[in-house]
Design an enzyme around this catalytic site. Structure first.
Site, PDB file in Angstrom:
ATOM      1  N   HIS A 194       0.819  -1.215   0.000  1.00 29.38           N
ATOM      2  CA  HIS A 194       0.000   0.000   0.000  1.00 29.38           C
ATOM      3  C   HIS A 194       0.858   1.273   0.000  1.00 29.38           C
ATOM      4  O   HIS A 194       0.356   2.352  -0.315  1.00 29.38           O
ATOM      5  CB  HIS A 194      -0.988  -0.004   1.181  1.00 29.38           C
ATOM      6  CG  HIS A 194      -0.374   0.296   2.524  1.00 29.38           C
ATOM      7  ND1 HIS A 194      -0.058  -0.684   3.436  1.00 29.38           N
ATOM      8  CD2 HIS A 194      -0.026   1.466   3.113  1.00 29.38           C
ATOM      9  CE1 HIS A 194       0.444  -0.138   4.526  1.00 29.38           C
ATOM     10  NE2 HIS A 194       0.476   1.175   4.357  1.00 29.38           N
TER      11      HIS A 194
ATOM     12  N   ASP B 179       0.120  -7.594   1.530  1.00 30.67           N
ATOM     13  CA  ASP B 179       0.579  -6.214   1.655  1.00 30.67           C
ATOM     14  C   ASP B 179       2.105  -6.123   1.693  1.00 30.67           C
ATOM     15  O   ASP B 179       2.685  -5.377   2.491  1.00 30.67           O
ATOM     16  CB  ASP B 179      -0.015  -5.542   2.891  1.00 30.67           C
ATOM     17  CG  ASP B 179      -0.007  -4.008   2.770  1.00 30.67           C
ATOM     18  OD1 ASP B 179       0.292  -3.512   1.661  1.00 30.67           O
ATOM     19  OD2 ASP B 179      -0.280  -3.331   3.768  1.00 30.67           O
TER      20      ASP B 179
ATOM     21  N   SER C 221       4.751   2.377   7.958  1.00 34.22           N
ATOM     22  CA  SER C 221       4.399   1.224   7.134  1.00 34.22           C
ATOM     23  C   SER C 221       5.577   0.780   6.282  1.00 34.22           C
ATOM     24  O   SER C 221       6.199   1.588   5.599  1.00 34.22           O
ATOM     25  CB  SER C 221       3.219   1.566   6.217  1.00 34.22           C
ATOM     26  OG  SER C 221       2.052   1.780   6.958  1.00 34.22           O
TER      27      SER C 221
END
Length: 467
Positions: free
Chosen positions: A122, A152, A227
């Site tokens: 993402h 992911d 992230s």
């Protein structure tokens, strides 16, 4: 007065003895005392290098691990190209200046000295260009080697040798309560290190999204920008890729989640060797045993995975597993729920053999199962299981150029329809070429409605709406 003088003299002597003892003990360490030293492998194939030892670390001292990790964590910027109109004419008819705009930013972890970097999908999704900035501010344009949206995870590559990198630790061996560090770039604050403990393992944040997640949960502070960053233990080993938080505000409130390193490592190896992720499966379906159903099932245990169905010709069927068997362990990994099993199997390869412990009629049994490759995907909302189909078989359906086959129909209302002898060519108007395309489209859909296009052997296409 004399008593007071005596007490003061005693205090001065005691203080001197204490200070002298401190300097003797701490400034003259034993010659046999081992100092923390890093042992980085200089050999090639670092992507398959799992570190058994990096250095001896005190469980409450993170400085060495932090200092080593920050140089292996990078800032990943998702750049997109936008055209800026300088006049009404350019705004209406097109044209104008093209410029790069920062669409999003996150972190990444260098996992090889020659520039392979793992991050979250993402973070880089939809990018026209990806910029990677090292801890020393050197910046590169990165190439996307491959992605695994369902996990992911994305793999990038920059052209530089001799980079500091992190070795993979064994995420199966971590324990709840163990200290960990999260390293990343939250809110564009580069090289940020936070500490916490492992709060839980094998967390699935959504049981209904077909993702079969198995996250490491920690209370190390993770915020937007973290992230794709590193979750490391006090030995400096990479044990997870920071991925998600649960928050009503969008910022950290005490929970953060990471993809286990064993799973990330397997994904990276598959992307490099095959270009996609090869998933290993037992060949069973079923449900978790929990506090709601274990009494109804009349079983003595309240945790485990209850087999509801065994796929034909699967490794599980060949090994003798049956409906109503309860899986309790795989290779000594305790199976309390499906996410435990999914998490472990996601780190294994098709063709691997695993030892399965299970209960049948109250008796403990063991068997060895050779794992199959996942070639099917169940669209739960409509009760249809699809499978990959070879190009030569596509020709049987009006010379179709793309599509996935239908392997099984669980909705009895559709069993005798033309669907059973059709292929699916589009979902939500997007072409599908594999079960991975099907999974991606469904997972990214924000609507509960599915538009599915079927093609018969006569080459006729029909689109149906499923709600």
């Amino acid at each position: 007065m004399k008593d007071t003088f005596k007490l003061a003299l005693i205090a001065i002597i005691a203080s001197g003895l204490s200070i002298g003892s401190y300097h003797f003990i701490y400034n003259n360490p034993s010659e046999n005392e081992e100092k923390p030293t890093f042992e980085w492998s200089s050999e090639s194939a670092p992507l398959v290098q799992t570190s058994a030892k990096t250095y001896d670390a005190s469980p409450d001292n993170f400085t060495a691990a932090a200092e080593n990790t920050v140089d292996a964590v990078v800032h990943v910027k998702n750049m997109t190209l936008m055209r800026t109109a300088s006049s009404y004419y350019e705004y209406k008819f097109g044209g104008g200046e093209t410029r790069k705009v920062l669409r999003g930013a996150g972190s990444g972890v260098i996992v090889s000295p020659d520039g392979y970097i793992v991050t979250n999908n993402h973070v880089i999704e939809g990018a026209n260009e990806i910029q990677v900035t090292l801890n020393d501010n050197e910046t590169f344009t990165a190439e996307i080697i491959g992605t695994a949206p369902e996990s992911d995870i994305a793999l990038l590559k920059i052209e530089k040798d001799g980079l500091k990198y992190l070795q993979f630790g064994d995420s199966n061996s971590i324990r709840v309560g163990e200290w960990v560090l999260a390293v990343g770039n939250p809110f564009n604050l580069t090289s940020t290190v936070t500490a916490g403990i492992i709060s839980a393992k094998a967390r699935d944040l959504n049981n209904n999204d077909n993702q079969f997640q198995s996250f490491i949960q920690t209370d190390a502070a993770v915020n937007p920008g973290n992230s794709g960053g590193a979750l490391v233990n006090t030995k400096g080993e990479l044990i997870g890729i920071n991925t998600a938080i649960t928050s009503q505000t969008g910022s950290f409130i005490g929970y953060s989640f990471a993809v286990p390193s064993n799973n990330a490592k397997k994904i990276i190896e598959d992307l490099i060797e095959y270009g996609s992720v090869r998933k290993a499966v037992l060949g069973v379906r079923g449900t978790d045993i929990n506090e709601q159903n274990y009494k109804q099932l009349e079983t003595e245990i309240s945790q485990g995975f209850l087999i509801g169905d065994v796929s034909k010709k699967s490794g599980a069927e060949k090994a003798g597993l049956q409906k109503d068997d309860i899986i309790t362990k795989i290779d000594n990994i305790r199976i309390r729920r499906f996410s435990d099993m999914a998490g472990y199997l996601n780190s294994r390869n098709p063709g691997d053999k695993v030892n399965v412990t299970y209960l049948r009629n109250g008796k403990t049994k063991e068997t060895t199962i050779q794992l199959d490759i996942l070639s099917t995907y169940l669209i739960k909302s409509i009760g249809i299981e699809v499978q990959n189909i070879e190009k030569k078989d596509l020709k049987k359906f009006g010379n179709a150029k793309n599509g996935v086959g239908i392997s099984e129909i669980f909705d009895k209302r559709l069993e005798n329809s033309f669907i059973s002898e059709s292929i699916i060519t589009k979902i939500n108007k997007e072409e599908v070429n594999s079960i991975e395309d099907v999974r991606k489209i469904i997972n990214q859909s924000k609507s509960q409605t599915l538009l599915i296009t079927f093609m018969t052997k006569d080459g006729e296409e029909s689109t149906y709406v499923f709600r």
